[in-house]
Scaffold this motif. Structure first.
Motif, PDB file in Angstrom:
ATOM      1  N   VAL A  36       6.679  11.331  21.300  1.00 20.67           N
ATOM      2  CA  VAL A  36       6.534   9.880  21.118  1.00 20.67           C
ATOM      3  C   VAL A  36       7.282   9.480  19.849  1.00 20.67           C
ATOM      4  O   VAL A  36       6.947   9.933  18.753  1.00 20.67           O
ATOM      5  CB  VAL A  36       5.048   9.493  20.994  1.00 20.67           C
ATOM      6  CG1 VAL A  36       4.918   7.985  20.751  1.00 20.67           C
ATOM      7  CG2 VAL A  36       4.282   9.900  22.240  1.00 20.67           C
ATOM      8  N   GLN A  37       8.304   8.659  19.999  1.00 21.82           N
ATOM      9  CA  GLN A  37       9.063   8.217  18.830  1.00 21.82           C
ATOM     10  C   GLN A  37       8.160   7.432  17.886  1.00 21.82           C
ATOM     11  O   GLN A  37       7.337   6.629  18.308  1.00 21.82           O
ATOM     12  CB  GLN A  37      10.242   7.348  19.250  1.00 21.82           C
ATOM     13  CG  GLN A  37      11.312   8.119  20.027  1.00 21.82           C
ATOM     14  CD  GLN A  37      12.564   7.281  20.221  1.00 21.82           C
ATOM     15  OE1 GLN A  37      13.096   6.728  19.277  1.00 21.82           O
ATOM     16  NE2 GLN A  37      13.023   7.198  21.451  1.00 21.82           N
ATOM     17  N   GLN A  38       8.337   7.696  16.602  1.00 24.17           N
ATOM     18  CA  GLN A  38       7.453   7.128  15.591  1.00 24.17           C
ATOM     19  C   GLN A  38       7.975   5.799  15.050  1.00 24.17           C
ATOM     20  O   GLN A  38       9.184   5.578  14.952  1.00 24.17           O
ATOM     21  CB  GLN A  38       7.279   8.116  14.435  1.00 24.17           C
ATOM     22  CG  GLN A  38       6.739   9.471  14.851  1.00 24.17           C
ATOM     23  CD  GLN A  38       5.291   9.421  15.285  1.00 24.17           C
ATOM     24  OE1 GLN A  38       4.385   9.269  14.479  1.00 24.17           O
ATOM     25  NE2 GLN A  38       5.068   9.530  16.589  1.00 24.17           N
ATOM     26  N   ASN A  39       7.003   4.931  14.712  1.00 23.26           N
ATOM     27  CA  ASN A  39       7.283   3.684  13.987  1.00 23.26           C
ATOM     28  C   ASN A  39       8.283   2.778  14.704  1.00 23.26           C
ATOM     29  O   ASN A  39       9.196   2.215  14.093  1.00 23.26           O
ATOM     30  CB  ASN A  39       7.783   3.997  12.571  1.00 23.26           C
ATOM     31  CG  ASN A  39       6.780   4.794  11.761  1.00 23.26           C
ATOM     32  OD1 ASN A  39       5.608   4.448  11.709  1.00 23.26           O
ATOM     33  ND2 ASN A  39       7.243   5.881  11.157  1.00 23.26           N
ATOM     34  N   LYS A  40       8.127   2.656  16.019  1.00 27.97           N
ATOM     35  CA  LYS A  40       8.948   1.729  16.783  1.00 27.97           C
ATOM     36  C   LYS A  40       8.169   0.439  17.056  1.00 27.97           C
ATOM     37  O   LYS A  40       6.952   0.359  16.849  1.00 27.97           O
ATOM     38  CB  LYS A  40       9.378   2.374  18.111  1.00 27.97           C
ATOM     39  CG  LYS A  40      10.299   3.580  17.959  1.00 27.97           C
ATOM     40  CD  LYS A  40      11.653   3.176  17.412  1.00 27.97           C
ATOM     41  CE  LYS A  40      12.607   4.346  17.341  1.00 27.97           C
ATOM     42  NZ  LYS A  40      13.931   3.965  16.808  1.00 27.97           N
ATOM     43  N   ASN A 194      -4.001   0.803  -2.682  1.00 23.78           N
ATOM     44  CA  ASN A 194      -2.755   0.435  -3.358  1.00 23.78           C
ATOM     45  C   ASN A 194      -1.598   0.760  -2.423  1.00 23.78           C
ATOM     46  O   ASN A 194      -1.099   1.876  -2.408  1.00 23.78           O
ATOM     47  CB  ASN A 194      -2.613   1.198  -4.679  1.00 23.78           C
ATOM     48  CG  ASN A 194      -1.332   0.862  -5.420  1.00 23.78           C
ATOM     49  OD1 ASN A 194      -0.609  -0.068  -5.053  1.00 23.78           O
ATOM     50  ND2 ASN A 194      -1.029   1.622  -6.459  1.00 23.78           N
ATOM     51  N   GLU A 195      -1.191  -0.224  -1.614  1.00 28.24           N
ATOM     52  CA  GLU A 195      -0.163   0.032  -0.622  1.00 28.24           C
ATOM     53  C   GLU A 195       1.209   0.298  -1.228  1.00 28.24           C
ATOM     54  O   GLU A 195       2.106   0.812  -0.556  1.00 28.24           O
ATOM     55  CB  GLU A 195      -0.073  -1.135   0.359  1.00 28.24           C
ATOM     56  CG  GLU A 195       0.381  -2.445  -0.259  1.00 28.24           C
ATOM     57  CD  GLU A 195       0.505  -3.553   0.774  1.00 28.24           C
ATOM     58  OE1 GLU A 195       0.264  -3.270   1.947  1.00 28.24           O
ATOM     59  OE2 GLU A 195       0.830  -4.694   0.385  1.00 28.24           O
ATOM     60  N   GLN A 196       1.384  -0.007  -2.513  1.00 24.93           N
ATOM     61  CA  GLN A 196       2.658   0.259  -3.169  1.00 24.93           C
ATOM     62  C   GLN A 196       2.774   1.709  -3.648  1.00 24.93           C
ATOM     63  O   GLN A 196       3.846   2.151  -4.041  1.00 24.93           O
ATOM     64  CB  GLN A 196       2.867  -0.683  -4.360  1.00 24.93           C
ATOM     65  CG  GLN A 196       3.187  -2.111  -3.970  1.00 24.93           C
ATOM     66  CD  GLN A 196       3.470  -2.985  -5.171  1.00 24.93           C
ATOM     67  OE1 GLN A 196       2.549  -3.464  -5.829  1.00 24.93           O
ATOM     68  NE2 GLN A 196       4.735  -3.179  -5.481  1.00 24.93           N
ATOM     69  N   PHE A 197       1.666   2.458  -3.607  1.00 24.56           N
ATOM     70  CA  PHE A 197       1.702   3.854  -4.031  1.00 24.56           C
ATOM     71  C   PHE A 197       2.521   4.709  -3.072  1.00 24.56           C
ATOM     72  O   PHE A 197       3.289   5.570  -3.479  1.00 24.56           O
ATOM     73  CB  PHE A 197       0.273   4.398  -4.139  1.00 24.56           C
ATOM     74  CG  PHE A 197       0.210   5.820  -4.633  1.00 24.56           C
ATOM     75  CD1 PHE A 197       0.376   6.105  -5.970  1.00 24.56           C
ATOM     76  CD2 PHE A 197      -0.015   6.863  -3.746  1.00 24.56           C
ATOM     77  CE1 PHE A 197       0.324   7.423  -6.427  1.00 24.56           C
ATOM     78  CE2 PHE A 197      -0.061   8.175  -4.189  1.00 24.56           C
ATOM     79  CZ  PHE A 197       0.103   8.456  -5.534  1.00 24.56           C
ATOM     80  N   ALA A 198       2.366   4.468  -1.786  1.00 26.69           N
ATOM     81  CA  ALA A 198       3.129   5.189  -0.755  1.00 26.69           C
ATOM     82  C   ALA A 198       3.238   4.281   0.458  1.00 26.69           C
ATOM     83  O   ALA A 198       2.253   3.668   0.869  1.00 26.69           O
ATOM     84  CB  ALA A 198       2.452   6.502  -0.386  1.00 26.69           C
ATOM     85  N   PHE A 199       4.429   4.172   1.016  1.00 27.77           N
ATOM     86  CA  PHE A 199       4.596   3.295   2.167  1.00 27.77           C
ATOM     87  C   PHE A 199       5.793   3.706   2.996  1.00 27.77           C
ATOM     88  O   PHE A 199       6.679   4.449   2.544  1.00 27.77           O
ATOM     89  CB  PHE A 199       4.738   1.828   1.738  1.00 27.77           C
ATOM     90  CG  PHE A 199       5.840   1.575   0.740  1.00 27.77           C
ATOM     91  CD1 PHE A 199       7.174   1.525   1.132  1.00 27.77           C
ATOM     92  CD2 PHE A 199       5.539   1.369  -0.596  1.00 27.77           C
ATOM     93  CE1 PHE A 199       8.185   1.288   0.216  1.00 27.77           C
ATOM     94  CE2 PHE A 199       6.546   1.128  -1.531  1.00 27.77           C
ATOM     95  CZ  PHE A 199       7.870   1.082  -1.119  1.00 27.77           C
ATOM     96  N   LYS A 200       5.805   3.220   4.231  1.00 25.00           N
ATOM     97  CA  LYS A 200       6.947   3.354   5.129  1.00 25.00           C
ATOM     98  C   LYS A 200       7.117   2.015   5.827  1.00 25.00           C
ATOM     99  O   LYS A 200       6.173   1.460   6.361  1.00 25.00           O
ATOM    100  CB  LYS A 200       6.719   4.457   6.160  1.00 25.00           C
ATOM    101  CG  LYS A 200       6.797   5.866   5.588  1.00 25.00           C
ATOM    102  CD  LYS A 200       6.657   6.913   6.674  1.00 25.00           C
ATOM    103  CE  LYS A 200       6.753   8.316   6.085  1.00 25.00           C
ATOM    104  NZ  LYS A 200       6.584   9.359   7.138  1.00 25.00           N
ATOM    105  N   GLY A 201       8.330   1.516   5.778  1.00 23.18           N
ATOM    106  CA  GLY A 201       8.576   0.224   6.397  1.00 23.18           C
ATOM    107  C   GLY A 201      10.056   0.031   6.630  1.00 23.18           C
ATOM    108  O   GLY A 201      10.840   0.977   6.627  1.00 23.18           O
ATOM    109  N   GLY A 202      10.440  -1.207   6.842  1.00 16.17           N
ATOM    110  CA  GLY A 202      11.839  -1.492   7.102  1.00 16.17           C
ATOM    111  C   GLY A 202      12.164  -2.938   6.826  1.00 16.17           C
ATOM    112  O   GLY A 202      11.282  -3.771   6.592  1.00 16.17           O
ATOM    113  N   VAL A 203      13.454  -3.227   6.845  1.00 15.63           N
ATOM    114  CA  VAL A 203      13.906  -4.593   6.650  1.00 15.63           C
ATOM    115  C   VAL A 203      15.278  -4.735   7.294  1.00 15.63           C
ATOM    116  O   VAL A 203      16.070  -3.785   7.310  1.00 15.63           O
ATOM    117  CB  VAL A 203      13.958  -4.947   5.142  1.00 15.63           C
ATOM    118  CG1 VAL A 203      15.011  -4.123   4.420  1.00 15.63           C
ATOM    119  CG2 VAL A 203      14.197  -6.437   4.927  1.00 15.63           C
TER     120      VAL A 203
END
Length: 465
Positions: A36-40, A194-203
């Motif tokens: 399953v492809q992640q973070n789609k 604290n979501e700024q401590f570790a995150f994965k995202g995109g723009v």
């Protein structure tokens, strides 16, 4: 005296069966994470797996499996099992390493398979001195003890510490798992708050645009970066069949409005700044033109978005020497494509810089031209305006993972390729003269040690006089 029974809970947590079960669960669920492809986007899972499959993926968080609560709990259970197993078995290994190896009786030693008898002659005491000096000279620190019947027992060992190699591997696994937990956005958001401590995202960042925020893959919430990143340009190359061959982005990092870092990223060549990594992951056509102008001498790239409603607006730039340059699309018309397939756009361009009269020339859409000026040479291309797709991640646990991996390699080398080697020499009187019986023992790689053992015994035999 009967051995004290173990606490059943402790025995369960220390069991090998539990370890095998947890390893199997981690391995099997990790397969799901590769299938399953992640973070789609949610639409991707509906198209790939159907509505029912997409609902299951969403319910169990298979789309971001390695950051899901249940997977982190599995890692925690495995870490607990590994810790308890190590604590449960370590005292026995410590006792084995610290064991008084001279307490054993010569009769027991003489039952071991690996042994060589070397006649020495003379007194037992003198033969023991010679044997001890010989081992010490070969780098084996030797201990001595007198035994019954006038026998003298010598002992030396190397590599006792190698028995801890497996525990170095255990510690390295725990460090790697700790790094995975530290770098988990789920832990940062739900436990550390604290979501700024570790995150994965995109723009998705259009050329010439800047952003100081990205969007979380988990819930699409905005995450502030603490600085600004700007896309200066996007460049893409295609194969003859129209498939993308390579694409890259020019990015600039700004702090307090000042440029602090400029670089070009492409697939497998990310930008890392203050622990935040920007990966080139995708692109999007904005369906409008943009002007790309490159000074071929300095390599300076300039981009100017074109508003289709005001395409003849004058664009300006500043060179390194402070001089000003300008260009303008004077006119644009649609004409048949030179290839005969469809149509293209032909534009009349006016360009000037600090030297010489303006240059007037024609250019076709998405076909670069070289513009020769008295003091400079430019490459000009007017093509589609793209937005670069950036995958953005902050993983403070990555160095823990790297350190744990290095420690694991060390532990595996010690555990598999190094051994605990023991040598006893039993010196006693036989047929009126002293005889030295060499006895060897090793916990692994017996063939290699047998060669070392034989060489020691033969060396002493040749130098006993």
């Amino acid at each position: 005296m009967a051995a004290k029974a173990k606490n059943p809970v402790w025995a369960f947590l220390a069991s090998v069966r539990l370890a095998l079960l947890l390893i199997g669960l981690l391995a099997s669920t990790s397969i799901i994470g590769t299938v399953v492809q992640q973070n789609k986007e949610p639409e991707h899972y509906v198209q790939a797996w159907g509505k029912t499959g997409a609902a299951v993926i969403d319910a169990f968080h298979f789309d971001d499996m390695y950051n899901s609560v249940w997977f982190l709990l599995l890692l925690g259970a495995f870490s607990l099992n590994l810790t308890v197993c190590s604590i449960d078995r370590l005292p026995g290994v410590v006792r084995l390493v610290r064991k008084d190896n001279l307490e054993i009786s010569p009769e027991q030693l003489l039952k071991m398979k690996m042994q060589r008898t070397v006649p020495v002659g003379g007194s037992v005491a003198a033969a023991a001195e010679k044997a001890a000096a010989y081992l010490t000279g070969k780098g084996w620190k030797t201990a001595r003890r007198d035994k019954e019947g006038g026998q003298i027992l010598l002992f030396a060992q190397k590599g006792g510490w190698t028995r801890y190699g497996v525990y170095v591997v255990h510690i390295s696994i725990l460090i790697i798992l700790l790094g995975a937990v530290i770098g988990s956005p789920t832990v940062a958001k739900k436990i550390l708050k604290n979501e700024q401590f570790a995150f994965k995202g995109g723009v998705l960042l259009p050329e010439t645009r800047a952003t100081s925020r990205i969007f979380s893959y988990d819930d699409e919430s905005e995450i502030p970066l603490g600085f600004t990143v700007r896309c200066d340009f996007f460049d893409i190359h295609f194969y003859d069949n129209g498939m993308p061959k390579d694409y890259l982005s020019g990015l600039t990092v700004l702090e307090d409005g000042k440029e602090v870092l400029t670089t070009t990223i492409e697939v497998n060549k990310p930008l890392i700044y203050k622990g935040v990594t920007f990966y080139q992951s995708s692109y999007n056509d904005m369906h409008r033109p943009i002007i790309h102008l490159t000074n071929t001498a300095t390599g300076k790239k300039m981009v100017f978005p074109v508003n289709p409603q005001e395409y003849d607006k004058t664009q300006s730039w500043q060179e390194a020497d402070g001089s000003q340059g300008m260009l303008r699309i004077q006119s644009a018309e649609s004409i048949p494509s030179p290839s005969g397939a469809g149509s293209t756009t032909k534009m009349q361009i006016w360009l000037m810089d600090a030297q010489g009269p303006p240059s007037m020339f024609s250019i076709f859409y998405n076909q670069p031209v070289i513009v020769e000026r008295p003091g400079a040479k430019y490459e000009l291309r007017i093509g589609p305006h793209y937005a670069t797709g950036l995958q953005v991640a902050k993983d403070p646990g990555v160095w823990w993972v790297y350190g744990g991996s290095a420690l694991m390699l060390l532990g595996l080398w010690v555990a598999f390729f190094m051994s605990h080697r023991k040598i006893w020499i039993c010196v006693r009187e036989e047929k009126g003269g002293a005889t030295a019986v060499f006895i060897g023992q090793v916990n692994k790689n017996s063939l290699g040690f047998e060669n070392t053992f034989a060489a020691l015994a033969e060396g002493f035999s040749g130098n006993r006089r």
